[in-house]
Design a protein around this motif. Structure first.
Motif, short mmCIF file in Angstrom:
data_model
loop_
_atom_site.label_atom_id
_atom_site.label_comp_id
_atom_site.label_asym_id
_atom_site.label_seq_id
_atom_site.Cartn_x
_atom_site.Cartn_y
_atom_site.Cartn_z
N ILE A 1 -43.25 71.50 51.79
CA ILE A 1 -44.70 71.76 51.83
C ILE A 1 -45.01 73.13 51.23
CG2 ILE A 1 -46.70 72.11 53.35
CD1 ILE A 1 -45.23 70.27 55.39
N ALA A 2 -45.95 73.17 50.31
CA ALA A 2 -46.49 74.44 49.81
C ALA A 2 -47.98 74.50 50.13
CB ALA A 2 -46.29 74.57 48.31
N VAL A 3 -48.39 75.54 50.83
CA VAL A 3 -49.80 75.72 51.18
C VAL A 3 -50.47 76.53 50.08
CG1 VAL A 3 -51.37 76.78 52.85
CG2 VAL A 3 -49.33 75.57 53.65
N GLY A 4 -51.69 76.16 49.73
CA GLY A 4 -52.39 76.88 48.67
C GLY A 4 -53.88 76.98 48.92
N GLU A 5 -54.54 77.71 48.03
CA GLU A 5 -55.98 77.95 48.14
C GLU A 5 -56.74 76.69 47.72
OE1 GLU A 5 -54.20 80.32 46.02
OE2 GLU A 5 -54.75 82.32 46.74
N GLY A 6 -56.65 75.68 48.56
CA GLY A 6 -57.25 74.40 48.23
C GLY A 6 -56.39 73.65 47.24
N ILE A 7 -56.64 72.35 47.10
CA ILE A 7 -55.93 71.58 46.07
C ILE A 7 -56.23 72.19 44.71
CG2 ILE A 7 -55.84 69.34 44.90
CD1 ILE A 7 -56.10 67.97 47.61
N ASP B 1 -52.97 62.88 43.91
CA ASP B 1 -53.99 63.59 44.67
C ASP B 1 -54.49 62.69 45.80
OD1 ASP B 1 -56.23 64.92 45.65
OD2 ASP B 1 -56.84 65.67 43.69
N GLU B 2 -54.16 63.07 47.02
CA GLU B 2 -54.55 62.27 48.19
C GLU B 2 -55.55 63.03 49.05
OE1 GLU B 2 -50.50 59.59 48.70
OE2 GLU B 2 -50.49 61.55 49.71
N ALA B 3 -56.45 63.76 48.41
CA ALA B 3 -57.43 64.57 49.13
C ALA B 3 -58.22 63.75 50.15
CB ALA B 3 -58.40 65.22 48.14
N TYR B 4 -58.47 62.48 49.81
CA TYR B 4 -59.31 61.64 50.66
C TYR B 4 -58.48 60.65 51.49
CZ TYR B 4 -62.93 63.63 47.75
OH TYR B 4 -63.75 64.52 47.10
N GLY B 5 -57.20 60.88 51.53
CA GLY B 5 -56.27 59.92 52.14
C GLY B 5 -56.59 59.52 53.57
N GLU B 6 -57.08 60.47 54.35
CA GLU B 6 -57.33 60.16 55.77
C GLU B 6 -58.43 59.12 55.94
OE1 GLU B 6 -57.18 63.21 54.49
OE2 GLU B 6 -55.76 64.42 55.65
N ARG C 1 -60.86 76.84 52.47
CA ARG C 1 -59.94 76.79 51.32
C ARG C 1 -58.47 76.67 51.72
NH1 ARG C 1 -60.80 75.29 47.01
NH2 ARG C 1 -61.20 73.78 48.59
N CYS C 2 -58.09 75.48 52.08
CA CYS C 2 -56.68 75.27 52.41
C CYS C 2 -56.25 73.88 52.00
CB CYS C 2 -56.45 75.49 53.90
SG CYS C 2 -54.71 75.56 54.33
N GLY C 3 -55.34 73.82 51.05
CA GLY C 3 -54.72 72.57 50.67
C GLY C 3 -53.21 72.69 50.80
N TYR C 4 -52.52 71.57 50.64
CA TYR C 4 -51.05 71.66 50.65
C TYR C 4 -50.48 70.62 49.71
CZ TYR C 4 -51.73 68.23 54.47
OH TYR C 4 -52.13 67.17 55.23
N ALA C 5 -49.36 71.01 49.09
CA ALA C 5 -48.62 70.10 48.22
C ALA C 5 -47.37 69.66 48.97
CB ALA C 5 -48.24 70.81 46.93
N ILE C 6 -47.08 68.37 48.85
CA ILE C 6 -45.86 67.82 49.45
C ILE C 6 -44.95 67.40 48.30
CG2 ILE C 6 -44.92 65.94 50.87
CD1 ILE C 6 -47.77 65.82 52.19
N GLY C 7 -43.71 67.84 48.35
CA GLY C 7 -42.80 67.48 47.27
C GLY C 7 -41.36 67.79 47.59
N ASP C 8 -40.55 67.63 46.59
CA ASP C 8 -39.14 67.94 46.70
C ASP C 8 -38.94 69.44 46.97
OD1 ASP C 8 -36.22 67.19 45.88
OD2 ASP C 8 -36.72 68.97 44.71
N VAL C 9 -37.96 69.76 47.79
CA VAL C 9 -37.74 71.15 48.20
C VAL C 9 -37.64 72.10 47.00
CG1 VAL C 9 -36.09 72.69 49.33
CG2 VAL C 9 -36.68 70.52 50.39
N GLU C 10 -36.88 71.70 45.99
CA GLU C 10 -36.71 72.58 44.83
C GLU C 10 -38.02 72.83 44.10
OE1 GLU C 10 -34.09 74.35 43.63
OE2 GLU C 10 -33.25 73.77 45.58
N MET C 11 -38.80 71.78 43.97
CA MET C 11 -40.07 71.90 43.25
C MET C 11 -41.07 72.72 44.06
SD MET C 11 -39.37 70.36 40.48
CE MET C 11 -37.94 69.39 39.98
N ILE C 12 -41.07 72.50 45.36
CA ILE C 12 -41.97 73.26 46.23
C ILE C 12 -41.60 74.73 46.20
CG2 ILE C 12 -42.53 73.66 48.67
CD1 ILE C 12 -44.05 71.29 47.39
N ARG C 13 -40.31 75.03 46.20
CA ARG C 13 -39.86 76.41 46.17
C ARG C 13 -40.35 77.12 44.90
NH1 ARG C 13 -34.00 76.18 46.96
NH2 ARG C 13 -34.48 75.88 49.17
N ALA C 14 -40.49 76.37 43.82
CA ALA C 14 -40.91 76.99 42.56
C ALA C 14 -42.30 77.63 42.68
CB ALA C 14 -40.92 75.94 41.44
#
Lengths: 368, 368
Positions: free
Chosen positions: A86-92, A192-197, A230-243
């Motif tokens: 998980i990477a947290v960011g300033e919104g998607i 992009d699953e912004a509306y997923g819920e 302003r809070c979004g998060y990206a879900i991905g592979d550990v290596e890619m998230i670390r980048a």
């Protein structure tokens, strides 16, 4: 000679992806009575968020934790994945910019839908890449056509929103899986699953579908009712998230935002209630469309796309006439989608105002 | 093959400019008792900020105004400049990144001081430019040497902080003006004035010194006590400020941050009081240094640099021993500056803890 912009910056338009309602209000000299245009969630955040923020407000002299540790841990626990995924960011919006910056060379190609999320396109241009767009299929993004374009164009990245903005439609998870499985290993898929819920069960692929070539984007702006934090998060592979650590603004997530998002996440009862309110509101918006002899698309989001029954110019007039009546809505601008207006779900009082204003707006717009 | 990072992203270290105190606390398994390491302002923001945030907390379902209109207007009024001369950003950190992105081509040269602000260097690397560094002159950034390097290297950008971080020293405005007037028209000067409110009268050039080749950076993180809300602003020429619109995250400043910064700006009495508290605290930190037969630099900021009286390794041990005793401080790492520790001003209770811990930390560090 003053300092010059980089060649890339020089090439960019100074137009912005979205004009805010506040700007329109200032230009019009009056406030909107119903704010239903930005896919915001007028049902609001959990009251526990306000309480948590109040409790934390004396601590704002401290920088936020640049690791967003507590929030990331809580998200991982909630989702049943690893914190490193998980990477947290300033919104998607912020995360999309970072993803393009990390994975798309200047001059490379990026595939998206014609009429898809403009802020993604803004970032693609902003980092010097080229967009290749694929038409919608009716009112749906077209995963098979996106995949065909990916196989043909060999882009660095492909963007797919499910559920979709601006059309509110969605594909079942199995169709999304066809795209996920079909995208070559070296192409980064932004899902992009912004509306997923808000989507029907079976829309989102299982959370453990995590691939090195996919970043799934989610947000506290929509279902959690915290667009203003302003809070979004990206879900991905550990290596890619670390980048993301290589390029992000490490102290960029405010301490208050971390507090708010954490409190929102913890109140899943409020989230469930919000989703129900949105479902009821969508039904009501469908009926309002019907009452005006218009059709609305079945929505998997917190907004409803209403077909104004004529062309894009007519829908624009409807939007403007609604604006004259104090109702803020938006609309797609792409031919083929532009005869719709897009109305956010919200409390009954605001929907009442929309229901009242729509017939007059349609008349004033010159409805046949 | 998974998607690859861009060549530039691949070249970047995954190290971060600063490790947050929270990370250290998690690693140590205990909290700091005194948080005096991040140049935060422990005297805190105006109580009116907490009140304004509480009043606004139910509105966080709305996106913030992407134009930051009210805040920009208020800043312009307060400073006596035009709103178009101000760009609000996610802290100075965020604005530095945007400035480099806008004005520095990949491969270009950027001049700064060896030991200067690491987050600026992070952004320079992050956009593929090369740093050329100029040594401090004693405990001061050296504007004449920076200017000489600019004239020789013909860089795209030069960075100068006044007052300086990490050394707390400052130059009078006339020396800064020599730099401003000497930098060629096509070189962008970043004048970082993050600590400006704490500096003696006559340190900051007049506010109407605005040039097409200069961006002055200011913040709500320091004197206004709002590091946790992430709000900085750049002051510059209208054309240059407008360029930020091409690359910024338009909805990146949270609505709550706009509320907080506006309330903080309006309470100038609180700001004046804070500056007095900081002055008193600096005096106290000087005395604590003296009591330990150490010398402190006269500070123009909200932190005090204390010469630990030996080499960098010793100062590092002092920092670690303070950490063992629950006191968070930081230190410069650059040879020639690295025998200092840097202690933030804060409430008496925290300074008491520092005063109590310092003699033991010095002993444990192996003071002669």
């Amino acid at each position: 000679m003053p300092p010059h912009l980089t060649n890339l910056a020089k090439s960019l338009p100074s137009t912005v992806p979205f004009v805010g309602p506040e700007t329109q209000e200032r230009n019009n000299g009056r406030s909107f009575k119903a704010r239903l245009g930005a896919n915001e969630n007028g049902f609001g955040a959990s009251p526990k968020v306000a309480a948590a923020m109040a409790a934390a407000s004396d601590e704002m002299w401290k920088y936020g934790d640049p690791e967003n540790y507590e929030l990331t841990q809580a998200l991982a626990h909630h989702l049943g994945i690893q914190p490193g995924q998980i990477a947290v960011g300033e919104g998607i919006d912020g995360l999309l910019g970072l993803a393009v910056r990390l994975f798309v060379e200047p001059g490379a190609t990026v595939v998206t839908s014609l009429g898809g999320y403009p802020t993604f396109n803004y970032h693609v241009a902003g980092f010097g890449a080229q967009l290749h767009t694929v038409p919608y299929k009716g009112n749906y993004e077209d995963p098979d056509a996106l995949l065909a374009a990916v196989l043909k164009m060999k882009p660095a990245m492909v963007y797919f929103a499910n559920p979709d903005n601006p059309m509110s439609t969605c594909w079942p998870a199995e169709d999304v899986m066809r795209l996920i499985d079909g995208v070559p290993d070296d192409v980064m898929l932004i899902l992009d699953e912004a509306y997923g819920e808000f989507a029907p069960v079976g829309t989102l692929p299982p959370i453990d579908v995590i691939r090195p070539n996919m970043l799934r984007m989610r947000t506290f702006s929509k279902a959690y009712g915290l667009a203003g934090m302003r809070c979004g998060y990206a879900i991905g592979d550990v290596e890619m998230i670390r980048a993301f650590d290589r390029v992000r603004n490490h102290f960029g997530i405010s301490r208050m935002t971390q507090v708010a998002a954490l409190a929102a996440l913890k109140d899943q009862a409020h989230l469930a209630e919000t989703v129900k309110k949105v479902e009821r509101c969508r039904e009501r918006l469908y009926r309002i469309a019907e009452d005006n002899r218009l059709t609305a698309l079945p929505s998997a989001t917190n907004f409803v796309a209403i077909n104004c029954g004529s062309d894009g110019a007519f829908a624009m007039r409807v939007l403007q006439e609604l604006g004259q009546r104090g109702i803020f809505v938006r609309k797609p601008m792409t031919p083929g989608l532009d005869h719709y207006i897009r109305v956010s779900c919200g409390p009954d009082a605001e929907i009442d105002l929309f229901a009242k204003a729509l017939p007059a707006a349609l008349d004033a717009a010159g409805k046949a």
